[in-house]
Write a protein that holds these residues in place. Structure first.
Motif, PDB file in Angstrom:
ATOM      1  N   HIS A 115       0.819  -1.154   0.034  1.00  0.00           N
ATOM      2  CA  HIS A 115      -0.063   0.160   0.132  1.00  0.00           C
ATOM      3  C   HIS A 115       0.959   1.162   0.120  1.00  0.00           C
ATOM      4  O   HIS A 115       1.719   1.309   0.953  1.00  0.00           O
ATOM      5  CB  HIS A 115      -0.949   0.013   1.262  1.00  0.00           C
ATOM      6  CG  HIS A 115      -1.798   1.021   1.337  1.00  0.00           C
ATOM      7  ND1 HIS A 115      -2.311   1.589   2.514  1.00  0.00           N
ATOM      8  CD2 HIS A 115      -2.346   2.104   0.372  1.00  0.00           C
ATOM      9  CE1 HIS A 115      -3.022   2.815   2.565  1.00  0.00           C
ATOM     10  NE2 HIS A 115      -3.043   2.972   1.209  1.00  0.00           N
ATOM     11  N   THR A 127      -7.630  -5.478   0.723  1.00  0.00           N
ATOM     12  CA  THR A 127      -7.607  -4.613   1.826  1.00  0.00           C
ATOM     13  C   THR A 127      -5.939  -4.321   2.334  1.00  0.00           C
ATOM     14  O   THR A 127      -5.333  -5.247   2.054  1.00  0.00           O
ATOM     15  CB  THR A 127      -8.485  -4.542   3.119  1.00  0.00           C
ATOM     16  OG1 THR A 127      -8.154  -5.611   3.675  1.00  0.00           O
ATOM     17  CG2 THR A 127      -9.884  -4.783   2.499  1.00  0.00           C
ATOM     18  N   SER A 134      -9.681  -0.134   1.682  1.00  0.00           N
ATOM     19  CA  SER A 134      -9.848  -1.026   0.606  1.00  0.00           C
ATOM     20  C   SER A 134      -8.808  -0.431  -0.386  1.00  0.00           C
ATOM     21  O   SER A 134      -8.608   0.841  -0.592  1.00  0.00           O
ATOM     22  CB  SER A 134     -11.184  -0.999  -0.012  1.00  0.00           C
ATOM     23  OG  SER A 134     -12.225  -1.575   1.005  1.00  0.00           O
TER      24      SER A 134
END
Length: 153
Positions: A115, A127, A134
């Motif tokens: 992420h 996620t 998300s």
């Protein structure tokens, strides 16, 4: 040899496989998600025959998964960009990646989908394992994982 179409089957999986159920096609899509856009770059990344690559790119464009975008006029050259329909394959691609990591990554995942926002990793539920948000294709980047093969090997 199996037929390319499954006319006798009223099944969305079978119909989807008609389009993306080929190893090279899925690898072209994966490479497009990695940000590769130009023919020569696809060829370099994938190491596939140029005629096979041209066939897969043309088919993905015909199906509306990729679109050609001219970036040079003389000589005329094109980039291949994912369409909305193509981007919708991201959850499927990530599920396949996670499945492969679980069952075939003996030395650990070759890539960790990270992420960009916080550095956490993509979960099976798409996620972030750190912040819980998300994630979509624009939110992540692949980083070398424990099973990555060093360049030059």
């Amino acid at each position: 040899m199996l037929p390319r179409t499954y006319d006798s089957q009223n099944c969305s999986i079978a119909r989807s496989l008609e389009i993306v159920g080929d190893r090279w096609t899925l690898l072209v899509i994966r490479t497009a998600f990695e940000g590769v856009r130009r023919f020569d770059d696809f060829a370099d990344h994938l190491g596939m025959a140029r005629n096979v690559l041209a066939d897969r790119l043309n088919r993905l464009c015909e199906e509306g998964i990729l679109r050609r975008h001219r970036y040079q006029e003389r000589p005329e050259r094109f980039e291949y960009r994912l369409t909305r329909k193509g981007v919708e394959l991201w959850p499927t691609m990530m599920s396949l990646l996670k499945w492969g990591d679980r069952h075939y990554a003996e030395n650990g995942p070759p890539a960790i989908i990270s992420h960009r926002g916080c550095g956490g990793s993509l979960t099976e539920q798409l996620t972030c394992d750190a912040c819980g948000v998300s994630l979509g294709p624009g939110d992540v980047e692949p980083l070398p994982g424990p099973g990555a093969v060093p360049l030059g090997r």
